[in-house]
Design a protein around this motif. Structure first.
Motif, mmCIF file in Angstrom:
data_model
loop_
_atom_site.group_PDB
_atom_site.id
_atom_site.type_symbol
_atom_site.label_atom_id
_atom_site.label_comp_id
_atom_site.label_asym_id
_atom_site.label_seq_id
_atom_site.Cartn_x
_atom_site.Cartn_y
_atom_site.Cartn_z
ATOM 1 N N THR A 190 -76.743 4.353 -33.854
ATOM 2 C CA THR A 190 -77.295 2.932 -34.125
ATOM 3 C C THR A 190 -78.961 3.215 -34.103
ATOM 4 O O THR A 190 -79.556 4.324 -33.448
ATOM 5 C CB THR A 190 -76.944 1.890 -32.994
ATOM 6 O OG1 THR A 190 -77.240 2.340 -31.834
ATOM 7 C CG2 THR A 190 -75.494 1.876 -33.299
ATOM 8 N N GLU A 191 -79.559 2.128 -34.524
ATOM 9 C CA GLU A 191 -81.178 1.912 -34.129
ATOM 10 C C GLU A 191 -81.114 1.964 -32.433
ATOM 11 O O GLU A 191 -80.433 1.213 -31.912
ATOM 12 C CB GLU A 191 -81.687 0.689 -34.820
ATOM 13 C CG GLU A 191 -81.661 1.070 -36.372
ATOM 14 C CD GLU A 191 -82.526 2.249 -36.961
ATOM 15 O OE1 GLU A 191 -83.486 2.529 -36.275
ATOM 16 O OE2 GLU A 191 -82.184 2.842 -37.946
ATOM 17 N N THR A 196 -79.468 4.598 -28.008
ATOM 18 C CA THR A 196 -78.814 4.581 -29.354
ATOM 19 C C THR A 196 -77.444 4.908 -28.967
ATOM 20 O O THR A 196 -77.057 5.542 -27.939
ATOM 21 C CB THR A 196 -79.378 5.718 -30.280
ATOM 22 O OG1 THR A 196 -78.999 7.010 -29.687
ATOM 23 C CG2 THR A 196 -80.652 5.394 -30.535
#
Length: 483
Positions: A300-301, A308
């Motif tokens: 993920t961002e 993350t």
């Protein structure tokens, strides 16, 4: 006859212009600093009254909201679905800008500023065009009601909206999709859609009495629409109209195989003549799709702490605040397993409010999407695309344009002509015709087959020459022996 009233205002005077309206009642045309200006205004107002335009000065003072809510909407004579769409668009995109403006104070510049605001907000050109048409409809009614003199939208031009090409599925894509459907009813429903081209509302309102098995004729006499309860005449979800979209019944032939399939389905399901051919059966559930492993999905961002997480994990959903399809599915599966174990309060299953008609959204979510995932198609098939495919396949097979128009129930043949541009061989036919003229003065280059034939011919000639030389040599030897 009009007159001016002198009124004292602190240390100055104001003059109110009074004129007589069409009903004989004196009304104010405004207050002005000089008597001369006031006299000019009441004379101008009475001139408009003489020209039968004086009522605009009174009626036009009502606000846009008051006119639309008290005059326009209650007296709108349209289909229930059109009323629903108009109402949503009115309060979502029009009312916020025009609601407090007086009807006579709305000018073309205001309309342009409103459209510019919609564009800056990211609204598509097609949606802006729809909203402008709706606004123009309201002002046209106001002109007819003598609320305003002219429609301010009349002089406002918009950019052209290019029509999008119609998506047409191939017979191979359709068959792949059809084979992935979960049950007999959904497969037959899709077959009827592709082989008749009827709309969704006409399809889900079909009944056995609409099909004549002897003549293999299908009659489209009704249509059903699904709307919000507050727009329904009796407060229900489904509204059956005694006519299809264009207001006229239509009858056309269906194929023998489809007719036999329908008859067998009616007999097997014991469907009465007046019952729905395709009734709502909430037994199909979304098939659980295979979710890739978290390592295949990536990370993920970074969140606000710079951390993350792997997509498709509960940590990504909770700590990473990720709401992608895979993270939401992982959390949904976890919560479902908890409820199955009795650890959480089970959520009440959603009940679809229906009188037996199949809801469009239910069919898409529970039947179409799982079938597309199972078939692994790279095209998003929707039910209306089957109508497009029916028209395109008919024209591709050589059907007459007027026959296709009648089968589809189009009000204008121009609508049917759109499908002429979806034929697979249309461009190639035009290209062949162009090349026949363009390159007629240039010697044709030999193709691969021509070269192969030329090589074969050359080889044969060389072989014949060699054979002739051998025969000549043999003849000379024989002559020496005989001699």
């Amino acid at each position: 006859m009009g007159y001016s009233i002198k009124r004292k205002r602190r240390d100055s005077y104001r003059y109110t212009a009074m004129y007589k309206d069409p009903g004989g009642v004196y009304r104010s045309a405004g207050a002005f600093p000089t008597k001369k200006r006031a006299d000019q205004e009441w004379k101008a107002a009475e001139t408009k009254v003489a020209e039968s335009r004086g009522s605009h000065l009174v009626r036009g003072r009502q606000t846009f909201r008051k006119y639309t809510e008290e005059r326009w909407l209650p007296n709108l004579a349209v289909e229930v679905t059109t009323r629903e769409n108009y109402t949503y668009a009115l309060y979502a995109h029009l009312m916020g800008f025009f609601e407090h403006k007086r009807m006579l104070d709305v000018y073309a510049d205001d309309v342009r500023a409103w459209l510019r605001g919609l564009k800056d907000a990211g609204m598509s050109a097609h949606s802006r065009k729809y909203c402008k048409i709706l606004l123009s409809t309201i002002f046209n009614c106001a002109v007819a009601d003598e609320v305003i003199a002219v429609n301010p939208c009349a002089s406002v031009k918009m950019e052209k909206v290019a029509p999008k090409p119609l998506p047409i599925i191939t017979p191979e894509q359709y068959q792949q999709f059809h084979d992935a459907l979960p049950d007999e009813q959904s497969r037959l429903l899709v077959e009827v859609a592709i082989e008749t081209g009827v709309r969704w509302g006409e399809l889900t309102e079909l009944r056995p009495k609409d099909i004549d098995s002897k003549t293999r004729t299908l009659t489209v006499a009704r249509a059903v629409v699904q709307i919000n309860k507050k727009f329904h005449p009796t407060g229900w979800r489904f509204h059956v109209k005694d006519y299809p979209k264009n207001g006229e019944w239509r009858a056309f032939k269906i194929g023998p195989r489809l007719c036999d399939r329908i008859n067998a389905f009616v007999t097997d399901q014991r469907i009465a003549k007046s019952d729905l051919l395709f009734a709502f059966q909430d037994e199909a559930r979304p098939q659980k799709m295979a979710t890739p492993t978290p390592t295949e999905l990536g990370s993920t961002e970074p969140n606000d702490k710079g951390r993350t997480y792997q997509h498709g994990t509960m940590s990504a959903y909770t700590a990473g605040k990720c709401r992608c399809e895979h993270c939401r599915r992982t959390m949904a599966d976890y919560r479902a397993s908890r409820r199955e174990q009795g650890k959480d309060d089970p959520r009440q299953a959603r009940n679809w409010e229906t009188d037996g008609h199949i809801p469009r959204r239910w069919f898409r979510e529970n039947v179409i999407k799982p079938a597309l995932a199972k078939a692994e198609l790279d095209i998003d098939i929707r039910m209306h695309m089957l109508r497009h495919a029916h028209a395109s396949w008919l024209l591709n097979g050589g059907a007459d344009l007027m026959v296709v128009k009648t089968r589809l129930g189009h009000a204008s043949i121009t609508t049917t002509e759109r499908y002429l541009h979806t034929l697979d061989n249309a461009d190639q036919t035009a290209l062949d015709a162009f090349e026949a003229v363009r390159y007629r003065s240039i010697p044709k280059q030999p193709s691969g087959n021509d070269v192969k034939r030329a090589d074969t011919s050359t080889s044969s000639e060389e072989g014949a020459q060699q054979l002739l030389a051998q025969l000549t040599e043999i003849q000379s030897k024989l002559a020496k022996i005989v001699g």
